[in-house]
Design a protein around this motif. Structure first.
Motif, short mmCIF file in Angstrom:
data_model
loop_
_atom_site.label_atom_id
_atom_site.label_comp_id
_atom_site.label_asym_id
_atom_site.label_seq_id
_atom_site.Cartn_x
_atom_site.Cartn_y
_atom_site.Cartn_z
N ILE A 1 0.83 -1.21 0.00
CA ILE A 1 0.00 0.00 0.00
C ILE A 1 0.87 1.26 0.00
O ILE A 1 2.06 1.21 0.33
CB ILE A 1 -0.98 0.06 1.21
CG1 ILE A 1 -0.23 0.26 2.54
CG2 ILE A 1 -1.83 -1.19 1.29
CD1 ILE A 1 -1.15 0.68 3.69
N GLY B 1 -2.55 10.60 -2.82
CA GLY B 1 -1.84 9.31 -2.69
C GLY B 1 -0.34 9.43 -2.90
O GLY B 1 0.22 10.52 -2.96
N GLY C 1 1.33 4.40 -5.86
CA GLY C 1 -0.10 4.09 -6.00
C GLY C 1 -0.67 4.73 -7.26
O GLY C 1 -1.47 4.12 -7.97
N MET D 1 -2.26 2.75 -10.54
CA MET D 1 -3.65 2.97 -10.97
C MET D 1 -3.71 3.83 -12.25
O MET D 1 -4.79 4.10 -12.74
CB MET D 1 -4.44 3.71 -9.88
CG MET D 1 -4.46 3.09 -8.50
SD MET D 1 -5.16 1.44 -8.48
CE MET D 1 -6.81 1.74 -9.06
N PHE E 1 -18.99 9.82 -4.29
CA PHE E 1 -18.21 9.63 -3.06
C PHE E 1 -19.07 8.90 -2.03
O PHE E 1 -20.24 9.25 -1.84
CB PHE E 1 -17.79 10.98 -2.46
CG PHE E 1 -16.60 11.62 -3.14
CD1 PHE E 1 -16.62 11.89 -4.50
CD2 PHE E 1 -15.47 11.96 -2.40
CE1 PHE E 1 -15.52 12.48 -5.12
CE2 PHE E 1 -14.37 12.55 -3.02
CZ PHE E 1 -14.39 12.82 -4.38
C1 LIG Z 1 -10.15 12.91 -1.59
C2 LIG Z 1 -9.60 12.00 -2.65
C3 LIG Z 1 -9.48 12.45 -3.95
C4 LIG Z 1 -8.96 11.62 -4.94
N1 LIG Z 1 -8.84 12.12 -6.21
C5 LIG Z 1 -8.35 11.32 -7.18
C6 LIG Z 1 -8.22 11.80 -8.53
O1 LIG Z 1 -8.55 12.93 -8.84
N2 LIG Z 1 -7.72 10.97 -9.45
C7 LIG Z 1 -7.31 9.69 -9.16
O2 LIG Z 1 -6.84 8.98 -10.06
N3 LIG Z 1 -7.42 9.20 -7.90
C8 LIG Z 1 -7.93 9.98 -6.92
N4 LIG Z 1 -8.04 9.49 -5.65
C9 LIG Z 1 -7.68 8.08 -5.38
C10 LIG Z 1 -6.23 7.88 -4.95
O3 LIG Z 1 -5.74 9.02 -4.28
C11 LIG Z 1 -5.30 7.52 -6.10
O4 LIG Z 1 -5.70 6.35 -6.78
C12 LIG Z 1 -3.87 7.36 -5.58
O5 LIG Z 1 -2.97 7.38 -6.61
C13 LIG Z 1 -3.65 6.09 -4.77
O6 LIG Z 1 -2.40 6.22 -4.12
P1 LIG Z 1 -2.15 5.54 -2.73
O7 LIG Z 1 -0.73 5.74 -2.38
O8 LIG Z 1 -3.13 5.98 -1.73
O9 LIG Z 1 -2.40 4.01 -3.13
P2 LIG Z 1 -3.20 2.92 -2.27
O10 LIG Z 1 -4.62 3.31 -2.15
O11 LIG Z 1 -2.46 2.63 -1.02
O12 LIG Z 1 -3.08 1.67 -3.27
C14 LIG Z 1 -3.73 1.73 -4.53
C15 LIG Z 1 -3.22 0.54 -5.37
O13 LIG Z 1 -1.83 0.72 -5.67
C16 LIG Z 1 -1.05 -0.34 -5.09
N5 LIG Z 1 0.18 0.30 -4.62
C17 LIG Z 1 0.31 1.41 -3.84
N6 LIG Z 1 1.61 1.74 -3.71
C18 LIG Z 1 2.31 0.80 -4.39
C19 LIG Z 1 3.70 0.58 -4.64
N7 LIG Z 1 4.65 1.42 -4.19
N8 LIG Z 1 4.06 -0.50 -5.38
C20 LIG Z 1 3.13 -1.36 -5.87
N9 LIG Z 1 1.81 -1.20 -5.69
C21 LIG Z 1 1.41 -0.12 -4.96
C22 LIG Z 1 -1.92 -0.98 -4.03
O14 LIG Z 1 -1.60 -2.34 -3.86
C23 LIG Z 1 -3.30 -0.81 -4.66
O15 LIG Z 1 -3.53 -1.78 -5.64
C24 LIG Z 1 -8.55 10.30 -4.62
C25 LIG Z 1 -8.67 9.84 -3.31
C26 LIG Z 1 -9.18 10.68 -2.33
C27 LIG Z 1 -9.29 10.17 -0.92
#
Ligand SMILES: Cc1cc2nc3c(=O)[nH]c(=O)nc-3n(C[C@H](O)[C@H](O)[C@H](O)COP(=O)(O)OP(=O)(O)OC[C@H]3O[C@@H](n4cnc5c(N)ncnc54)[C@H](O)[C@@H]3O)c2cc1C
Length: 315
Positions: free
Chosen positions: A59, A124, A128, A132, A261
């Motif tokens: 994560i 994020g 991540g 994605m 949301f």
């Molecule tokens: C308020 C809010 C607004 C958001 N707005 C957007 C937006 O505008 N656009 C958008 O695309 N997303 C958005 N998101 C969703 C999220 O922030 C993104 O998808 C973000 O990139 C996920 O990053 P994370 O580090 O939190 O990953 P996580 O949620 O921790 O993990 C997401 C996925 O990535 C994998 N992962 C994480 N880090 C790694 C790593 N280093 N190596 C291998 N796999 C890994 C995990 O196993 C999982 O499959 C939003 C979320 C919130 C809460």
């Protein structure tokens, strides 16, 4: 797992509550929770996990994850601020997998580089986001990625070029491979700092206005598609049109501010969220005739990850 925790593999804690490590604030505990600080440590963890057949979940900030209330019977590996270095030279940005996306966007703006304006409000990590192919304004981080450095599930370091990552809308070829993203190289053209700054301010203002900020959430729950967008509009509009704003199951609710949301009103369970997702899908299917799939990933207690609607359909 005690054998692994006793080695020098970063900060390791037993029975860590996962609700502290995701933006929905939901989920039970992980048997072992590790925050590594180097690729070498991650490689050692990956080799241990493979040899001993232990479930592993990687994560970042947990802003796209729904953990089960039962937690994870295995290891959760958090790539965060211990691997968050950002270096900029000319048009090239090299960042650790744990770098915080708004920080990356801000530093690129200060260096007069354009292309990451759409990322300023995404809470994020870079790892991540790359996984994605996240982004906003119908863009994805993959457009600016030149190389991704990762450890494969055998713990070997590999570098993939942009075309090997197969970035498409909210998808990359890295998903489901069990790899860990440890570094990313991006290329961003030169731009005008004031224009970039204004663009970022505009994006943040629009998010403040549109998205719920005070209640825990995971961003957009359902994926958009081009066809859906053209014919009936984005998921938020569709869910609102189906009259589902404010729909509540237990302590999870479709936000009355933005219908794509789901907010945690306090003490929501993973089952509350999954049931809500199931109900939204059923009603949108019946009333609007569209299939809404989830962007959010559900993490089962055996460590398997899947789009949350797949689990929701099975309850
Ligand atoms: C308020 C809010 C607004 C958001 N707005 C957007 C937006 O505008 N656009 C958008 O695309 N997303 C958005 N998101 C969703 C999220 O922030 C993104 O998808 C973000 O990139 C996920 O990053 P994370 O580090 O939190 O990953 P996580 O949620 O921790 O993990 C997401 C996925 O990535 C994998 N992962 C994480 N880090 C790694 C790593 N280093 N190596 C291998 N796999 C890994 C995990 O196993 C999982 O499959 C939003 C979320 C919130 C809460």
């Amino acid at each position: 797992m005690a054998e692994l925790a006793a080695k020098k593999i970063g900060r390791a804690t037993f029975n860590e509550l996962l609700s502290y490590h995701n933006s929905w604030q939901i989920g039970g505990s992980a048997d072992l929770f590790i925050e590594p600080e180097s690729s070498k440590q991650i490689s050692e963890i990956l080799r241990f996990v493979l040899k001993n057949d232990i479930p592993l979940v990687v994560i970042g900030q947990g802003t796209n994850l729904l953990f089960d209330d039962a937690g994870v019977r295995g290891i959760v590996l958090k790539i965060g601020d211990r691997m968050a270095d950002i270096q900029i030279s000319g048009n090239v940005i090299v960042t650790g997998g744990g770098a915080w996306v708004p920080q990356l966007a801000r530093q690129s703006m200060r260096a007069g580089l354009t292309g990451l304006e759409h990322c300023i409000g995404i809470p994020g990590t870079v790892g991540g986001l790359v996984m994605m192919n996240g982004g906003s304004q119908r863009k994805g981080i993959g457009e600016n990625v030149t190389n991704v450095t990762l450890l494969n599930k055998e713990g070997r370091l590999r570098t993939l070029k942009q075309d090997e990552c197969d970035f498409t809308y909210r998808h990359s070829a890295l998903q489901g491979t069990g790899c860990v993203v440890v570094g990313v190289e991006l290329n961003c053209p030169k731009g005008d700092i004031q224009t970039i700054r204004q663009e970022m301010i505009k994006d943040l203002q629009s998010r403040r206005h549109k998205f719920p900020r005070k209640q825990p959430n995971c961003g957009s729950v359902f994926l958009s598609s081009e066809e859906m967008h053209k014919t009936v509009g984005p998921p938020g509009k569709i869910i609102e049109a189906a009259g589902l704003k404010g729909l509540r199951v237990g302590n999870a609710e479709i936000s009355s501010q933005h219908a794509n949301f789901i907010v945690n009103l306090g003490g929501a369970s993973s089952l509350d969220v999954l049931t809500l997702i199931k109900q939204v899908r059923q009603r949108v299917r019946t009333r609007i005739g569209f299939e809404l799939d989830c962007e959010v990933r559900y993490v089962r207690s055996d460590g398997k990850l899947m789009p949350a609607h797949i689990q929701a359909d099975s309850i």
